[in-house]
Enzyme design. Structure first.
Site, PDB file in Angstrom:
ATOM      1  N   ASP A 335      40.547  39.098  44.304  1.00 39.53           N
ATOM      2  CA  ASP A 335      41.580  39.508  43.373  1.00 39.53           C
ATOM      3  C   ASP A 335      41.637  38.512  42.217  1.00 39.53           C
ATOM      4  OD1 ASP A 335      44.102  41.152  42.824  1.00 39.53           O
ATOM      5  OD2 ASP A 335      44.909  39.118  42.893  1.00 39.53           O
ATOM      6  N   GLU A 366      37.482  40.845  40.551  1.00 40.65           N
ATOM      7  CA  GLU A 366      38.010  41.255  39.256  1.00 40.65           C
ATOM      8  C   GLU A 366      37.740  40.133  38.256  1.00 40.65           C
ATOM      9  OE1 GLU A 366      41.922  43.879  40.048  1.00 40.65           O
ATOM     10  OE2 GLU A 366      42.096  41.813  40.722  1.00 40.65           O
TER      11      GLU A 366
END
Length: 675
Positions: A335, A366
């Site tokens: 994340d 990400e």
């Protein structure tokens, strides 16, 4: 107590770094038949008391033990007694202030993670755990994003009521729609679809759901409390720390047995709150602070973890390795990876490769942050613009492809190529090449400096964030009926599944999953977020379309190629308004392929287009209506008609008389280079 800025200056000093960086890997609790050892890194503590409890909550401690301070800021106490199942926390005095803290290095905890638990991990292994192995890698990886609770909560899934929303639901291999015995759900459904990798959304212990609360409580879980402990709300008994461990292992074991590799969604960029075990044991060491004293908040969650600091980097690396070794995870999705630093990400990649083989464990994230972060020294953030500095086997979510296909995820009314936007043709061909040619880098502030190969690209159009694909199409197609949206959904799927890179989809995308248009459902009701297995069968035609695409994909080495030269396979590009066409060299290194050349056509216009095909025995593999035409012989003529808002995939039979000497020479040249 010092201010955050004063702590920062202290931690950057040569005095601190020379005296308090601990390099051994024995922090936390070791609990075996030989005894139990407790070690805590709290370099600025004046005293540390270990408190022991019989239960994970409630009652007073039955023992208070003053720990010994050892080298490098480590506090230690050990006993010959095996304390498996005993709960504990610490009372820590720092600069005259006293705090109680659980153990940031703990492997087990009580309900809601407030107390840690000593655990003999061998006692948590399910039967057959030593023989558990990941299934062999296939030609291509199809990553399916799942939330533990969403997966099995709805009664339509046919899961036993006591297992709904729990790890144990994954041990039910033969569920059917409302237990009708006819229509598969759950594991059998995913296997039939063609999924190879299941990505489990956060399943470490997080703080946004009360484990003692109602089963209807819901959150995605991007709120870490205990990084090395499974989340208790997914267990059948969150009050007993060993249960969640065993049941998570059972989940992974069951997924492996059904042919799925398992990816863990990890959130090392921030914690649930600043009042964390990190903060209580080593104030401000694990967090970033700007030079003017402002608390760094690039995560938009109130804090940023300082991954570039030695003990923090060590913690994250050891945590990843722990989940891999103890729980047999096959990969990790990071994340907000852009808040972590390049050196740490490459270090994690290298350690996984050394232990398990190059690229055996999948690693991606990400490549962005929610805002500016106070990264220290020469550390470089693992942002999209810095992908060239990352190992070629560290992947990123490609938002450029996502937005080119269906429109901006952040501007929900803005369409993409398939739903009416003009001028997207160049971005679509770049998406097909996974943005790997020298001039393909997106010209945006956050993008740009060289993707090495398709192994660095996760190709997708929907994930848990933002609207579902179906809801995005609904938003950008006012007045369109369901048939129109279904056609565009099929087009989106066929488009991104004929791009290079690794394929990823949100669970339920394939049956037109909706969240009622809600853009961010992280804490919405479970009734909105759950997988509706009834809809999976109501929209079976769409599911079959995805299924055909996934099965076809594994037979297209020209698209599955992850080498640095893969983009060179794509050639003979033709573009006009609403139309993109290109050829793909589909020869594998072995050279035993059903089709040696592909022709892929994307028509987003509202009119029929007719294109020449070329010499050779071409056949239709996929149309806008049927993705399984490749299963039978469907010859194409010298020219081909492509319907409005659809994708057409053609294949030229290998060894066909229409293959020219130039084709053969180019193919041989590529095979030598790829080898």
């Amino acid at each position: 107590m010092k201010t955050a800025l004063e702590w920062k200056k202290y931690y950057l000093s040569l005095e601190f770094r020379g005296n308090f960086i601990y390099n051994k890997d024995d922090l936390g609790v070791s609990c075996t038949d030989s005894g139990t050892s407790f070690k805590l890194w709290s370099p600025s503590a004046d005293s540390v008391t270990l408190n022991l409890y019989h239960e994970g909550s409630g009652e007073e401690a039955f023992s208070h033990i003053v720990m010994d301070k050892e080298e490098k800021g480590v506090w230690h106490w050990s006993t010959d007694e095996k304390l498996h199942g005993v709960y504990y926390d610490f009372t820590i005095e720092i600069d005259g202030e006293i705090h109680d803290s659980a153990d940031p290095y703990a492997y087990a905890c009580g309900v809601n993670g407030r107390r840690s638990m000593a655990v003999d991990l061998d006692l948590t292994d399910p039967d057959g755990w030593e023989q558990d192995r990941a299934p062999a890698k296939g030609t291509e990886q199809i990553i399916y994003e799942l939330h533990v609770k969403e997966f099995s909560w709805d009664p339509s899934g046919g899961f036993p009521e006591k297992y709904r929303g729990k790890y144990k639901a994954f041990t039910c291999a033969d569920t059917t729609l409302y237990n009708d015995g006819v229509h598969p759900t759950g594991m059998k459904y995913m296997k039939d679809l063609g999924v190879t990798h299941v990505q489990i959304m956060p399943s470490y212990d997080y703080g946004s759901v009360n484990e003692e609360g109602k089963d209807t409580e819901f959150n995605w879980g991007y709120d870490p409390v205990n990084y090395n402990v499974p989340e208790g709300s997914y267990s059948t008994d969150p009050a007993h720390g060993e249960v969640r461990i065993r049941e998570m292992k059972e989940m992974i074991q069951a997924l492996h047995s059904q042919g799925f590799r398992v990816i863990m969604d990890v959130v090392y960029n921030h914690t649930y709150s600043l009042d964390s075990w990190f903060q209580r044991t080593a104030p401000w060491y694990f967090y970033r602070v700007f030079d003017d004293g402002r608390i760094s908040n690039g995560s938009a969650c109130g804090n940023d973890v300082a991954s570039e600091r030695e003990m923090c980097a060590k913690y994250i690396l050891e945590s990843v390795l722990y989940w891999t070794e103890e729980y047999h995870f096959d990969g990790f999705r990071f994340d907000l990876m852009g808040l972590l630093d390049v050196e740490l990400m490459n270090r994690i990649r290298n350690e996984l490769d050394l232990r398990y083989g190059k690229g055996e464990k999948i690693l991606f994230g990400e490549p962005w942050a929610a805002g500016e972060t106070a990264m220290e020294g020469d550390a470089v953030p693992a942002l999209k613009k810095n992908m060239a500095l990352l190992d070629e086997n560290i992947g990123m979510f490609c938002d450029d492809t996502r937005d080119a296909v269906k429109g901006s995820a952040l501007k929900i009314k803005r369409p993409g190529f398939i739903n009416g936007a003009r001028g997207k043709e160049e971005d679509i061909i770049k998406s097909a090449r996974a943005w790997c040619m020298p001039d393909d880098s997106p010209k945006t502030e956050e993008s740009g400096t060289g993707i090495k190969s398709p192994s660095q690209v996760i190709t997708y159009v929907s994930a848990h964030d933002n609207q579902t694909l179906w809801d995005k199409l609904t938003e950008t197609m006012p007045g369109a009926d369901e048939a129109d949206r279904m056609r565009l959904n099929r087009m989106a799927a066929a488009l991104y599944m004929t791009c290079q890179g690794s394929l990823f989809l949100l669970s339920g995308e394939e049956f037109a999953r909706t969240k009622g248009g809600l853009e961010d459902s992280y804490n919405a009701s479970i009734t909105l977020n759950r997988l509706d297995w009834e809809q999976a069968w109501k929209n079976r035609d769409l599911v079959e379309y995805y299924k055909g695409l996934i099965a076809l994909r594994s037979q297209l080495p020209g698209l599955c190629d992850k080498t640095p030269h893969a983009a060179e396979r794509i050639r003979d590009v033709k573009k006009s308004e609403g139309l993109v066409s290109f050829a793909v060299d589909n020869c594998s290194e072995e050279g035993r392929d059903r089709w040696d050349m592909l022709r892929i056509i994307y028509n987003s216009s509202s009119s029929v287009r007719i294109l020449p095909v070329g010499d050779g025995a071409w056949e239709i593999l996929c149309s806008g209506e049927d993705s399984s035409l490749w299963r039978t012989h469907n010859p194409a003529g010298k020219s081909i008609q492509i319907e409005p808002q659809s994708v057409l995939v053609l294949g030229r039979a290998s060894g066909d008389a229409g293959t020219t000497e130039t084709d053969i020479e180019e193919t041989q040249e590529r095979q030598i280079r790829w080898a």
